[in-house]
Enzyme design. Sequence first.
Site, PDB file in Angstrom:
ATOM      1  N   ILE A  61       0.835  -1.198   0.000  1.00  0.00           N
ATOM      2  CA  ILE A  61       0.000   0.000   0.000  1.00  0.00           C
ATOM      3  C   ILE A  61       0.872   1.250   0.000  1.00  0.00           C
ATOM      4  O   ILE A  61       1.975   1.242   0.542  1.00  0.00           O
ATOM      5  CB  ILE A  61      -0.970  -0.016   1.209  1.00  0.00           C
ATOM      6  CG1 ILE A  61      -1.905   1.195   1.200  1.00  0.00           C
ATOM      7  CG2 ILE A  61      -0.239  -0.177   2.522  1.00  0.00           C
ATOM      8  CD1 ILE A  61      -3.051   1.115   2.221  1.00  0.00           C
ATOM      9  N   CYS A  62       0.358   2.311  -0.609  1.00  0.00           N
ATOM     10  CA  CYS A  62       0.990   3.633  -0.621  1.00  0.00           C
ATOM     11  C   CYS A  62       2.277   3.578  -1.446  1.00  0.00           C
ATOM     12  O   CYS A  62       2.250   3.267  -2.630  1.00  0.00           O
ATOM     13  CB  CYS A  62       1.202   4.110   0.809  1.00  0.00           C
ATOM     14  SG  CYS A  62       1.569   5.868   0.969  1.00  0.00           S
ATOM     15  N   ALA A  63       3.417   3.866  -0.844  1.00  0.00           N
ATOM     16  CA  ALA A  63       4.698   3.746  -1.545  1.00  0.00           C
ATOM     17  C   ALA A  63       5.218   2.312  -1.499  1.00  0.00           C
ATOM     18  O   ALA A  63       6.176   1.973  -2.192  1.00  0.00           O
ATOM     19  CB  ALA A  63       5.726   4.700  -0.938  1.00  0.00           C
ATOM     20  N   SER A  96      -2.694  -0.889  -3.029  1.00  0.00           N
ATOM     21  CA  SER A  96      -3.637   0.155  -2.615  1.00  0.00           C
ATOM     22  C   SER A  96      -2.918   1.496  -2.602  1.00  0.00           C
ATOM     23  O   SER A  96      -1.683   1.560  -2.604  1.00  0.00           O
ATOM     24  CB  SER A  96      -4.221  -0.192  -1.241  1.00  0.00           C
ATOM     25  OG  SER A  96      -5.285   0.678  -0.913  1.00  0.00           O
TER      26      SER A  96
END
Length: 181
Positions: A101-103, A148
């Site tokens: 998720i994210c980075a 995500s």
Amino acid sequence: MKVYVMLADGFEEIEALATVDVLRRGEVETIMVSIKSDKIVLSSHDIPVVADTTIDKIEIMPEDMIVIPGGGKGVQKLSESEILQSLLKKHQEKNGLLAAICAGPTIPGKMGFYNGVKATCYPGCEKDLKGAVISNDDVVVDKNFITSRGPATALAFAYTLLSIIKGEEISKKIQKGMLFI
């Protein structure tokens, strides 16, 4: 099946801990793993979290899932971990479930795992998802990968993981109990 949530100093707490919380509510064995020798990991907002174990003490099986949370500094430290790189390569060879998720998706992205795979990440990190078919969806599931976008999508990400592991019915039950739906 076990879920291993990888933690390095600088991890994004909502992405890691919401995932751990939801999966444990769903009775999934979820293990927080420090990638350093110390089990105390400092989040991106300086919250100390005690991991369940350290990376040198785990054995990941093909049916297990690895979760990589975001957080700029945390992702940088995760990406520098040779032990984690090795675990990810071995897990990918067996098509093991990998959620990020994210980075976090930039780690498997730079390793070339997403070639031809639909994936998402934090806006601005797309260049590191080598070969991926970029999506702007909040959560994307393609092959053995779940990705995500970031902090605001953490619960949707966690519920998707729970649905994959325990089924939609259990996921919906936990969502309802947490007032998500």
